[in-house]
Design a protein around this motif. Structure first.
Motif, short mmCIF file in Angstrom:
data_model
loop_
_atom_site.label_atom_id
_atom_site.label_comp_id
_atom_site.label_asym_id
_atom_site.label_seq_id
_atom_site.Cartn_x
_atom_site.Cartn_y
_atom_site.Cartn_z
N LYS A 75 0.80 -1.22 0.00
CA LYS A 75 0.00 0.00 0.00
C LYS A 75 0.84 1.28 0.00
N ALA A 76 1.99 1.26 0.65
CA ALA A 76 2.83 2.46 0.79
C ALA A 76 3.48 2.82 -0.55
N PRO A 77 3.27 4.07 -1.01
CA PRO A 77 3.87 4.50 -2.29
C PRO A 77 5.40 4.42 -2.30
N GLU A 78 6.04 4.75 -1.16
CA GLU A 78 7.51 4.69 -1.11
C GLU A 78 7.98 3.26 -1.30
N LEU A 79 7.25 2.34 -0.73
CA LEU A 79 7.60 0.93 -0.84
C LEU A 79 7.39 0.44 -2.27
N LYS A 80 6.35 0.91 -2.92
CA LYS A 80 6.12 0.56 -4.33
C LYS A 80 7.31 1.01 -5.18
N ARG A 81 7.80 2.24 -4.91
CA ARG A 81 8.95 2.76 -5.66
C ARG A 81 10.20 1.93 -5.39
N LEU A 82 10.43 1.57 -4.15
CA LEU A 82 11.58 0.74 -3.80
C LEU A 82 11.51 -0.59 -4.52
N LEU A 83 10.36 -1.21 -4.51
CA LEU A 83 10.22 -2.51 -5.17
C LEU A 83 10.43 -2.40 -6.68
N GLU A 84 10.01 -1.31 -7.26
CA GLU A 84 10.25 -1.07 -8.70
C GLU A 84 11.76 -0.98 -8.97
N GLN A 85 12.48 -0.25 -8.14
CA GLN A 85 13.93 -0.12 -8.30
C GLN A 85 14.61 -1.48 -8.18
N LEU A 86 14.20 -2.25 -7.20
CA LEU A 86 14.81 -3.56 -6.99
C LEU A 86 14.47 -4.53 -8.11
N ARG A 87 13.27 -4.41 -8.64
CA ARG A 87 12.87 -5.24 -9.79
C ARG A 87 13.73 -4.90 -11.01
N GLU A 88 13.97 -3.61 -11.23
CA GLU A 88 14.82 -3.18 -12.35
C GLU A 88 16.24 -3.68 -12.18
N ASP A 89 16.73 -3.71 -10.94
CA ASP A 89 18.06 -4.23 -10.66
C ASP A 89 18.14 -5.72 -11.00
N ALA A 108 16.50 -7.15 -13.37
CA ALA A 108 16.56 -7.22 -14.83
C ALA A 108 17.98 -6.98 -15.33
N ILE A 109 18.72 -6.10 -14.67
CA ILE A 109 20.12 -5.86 -15.05
C ILE A 109 20.95 -7.13 -14.83
N ASN A 110 20.71 -7.81 -13.71
CA ASN A 110 21.41 -9.07 -13.45
C ASN A 110 21.11 -10.09 -14.53
N VAL A 111 19.89 -10.15 -14.99
CA VAL A 111 19.51 -11.09 -16.06
C VAL A 111 20.26 -10.73 -17.34
#
Length: 152
Positions: A39-53, A55-58
């Motif tokens: 629910k927390a917008p800051e947490l959504k942004r963090l999870l997006e950043q980590l998801r993108e990271d 993808a870089i590993n892949v």
């Protein structure tokens, strides 16, 4: 058919690299699920950043697979549904439970990288990518730990 040591090593290498790619693909899907659940917008942004990271590993692993003549298999593995289910069930409790589920999944990925590094470092050029991806995974895990601590 005559099989050389190099051919066997490359086939095992490609299998192990694709196993890591599968784990990342599963985690990317898990992060996507988590973003929908928190629910927390800051947490959504963090999870997006980590998801993108992730993808870089892949991408780094894909380059290794390509360099060794293999075909990348980046589909998710139905057998690895447990982390995604932990996120869904965690969302029934709190955002913190979702983050803890992701933290656990990242810890398992660190173990996979450690095992791969121990088994595959004899192949030139491989160790630096595996070490880099393991460090990236540990950083993601650390950022998730901070979010867990803030939630408590």
């Amino acid at each position: 058919m005559y099989v050389t040591h190099e051919k066997v090593a490359v086939e095992f290498l490609l299998d192990d690299l694709n196993d890591l790619v599968h784990s990342h693909a599963d985690l990317i899907a898990t992060y996507e699920d988590a973003q929908k659940q928190v629910k927390a917008p800051e947490l959504k942004r963090l999870l997006e950043q980590l998801r993108e990271d992730q993808a870089i590993n892949v991408q780094l692993l894909a380059q290794l697979v390509s360099e060794h003549g293999g075909k990348l298999n980046d589909t998710t593995d139905i057998g690895q549904i447990a982390p995604r289910m932990r996120v869904v069930f965690g969302s029934l409790l709190s955002d913190g439970a979702v983050v803890r589920a992701l933290h656990t999944a990242e810890a398992k990925l660190v173990q996979e990288y450690t095992r791969a590094i121990n088994n595959l470092t004899y192949i030139p050029g491989l160790e630096s990518v595996l070490e880099s991806n393991r460090l990236s995974t540990q950083r993601r895990q650390g950022r998730l730990q901070i979010a867990i601590n803030l939630d408590e």
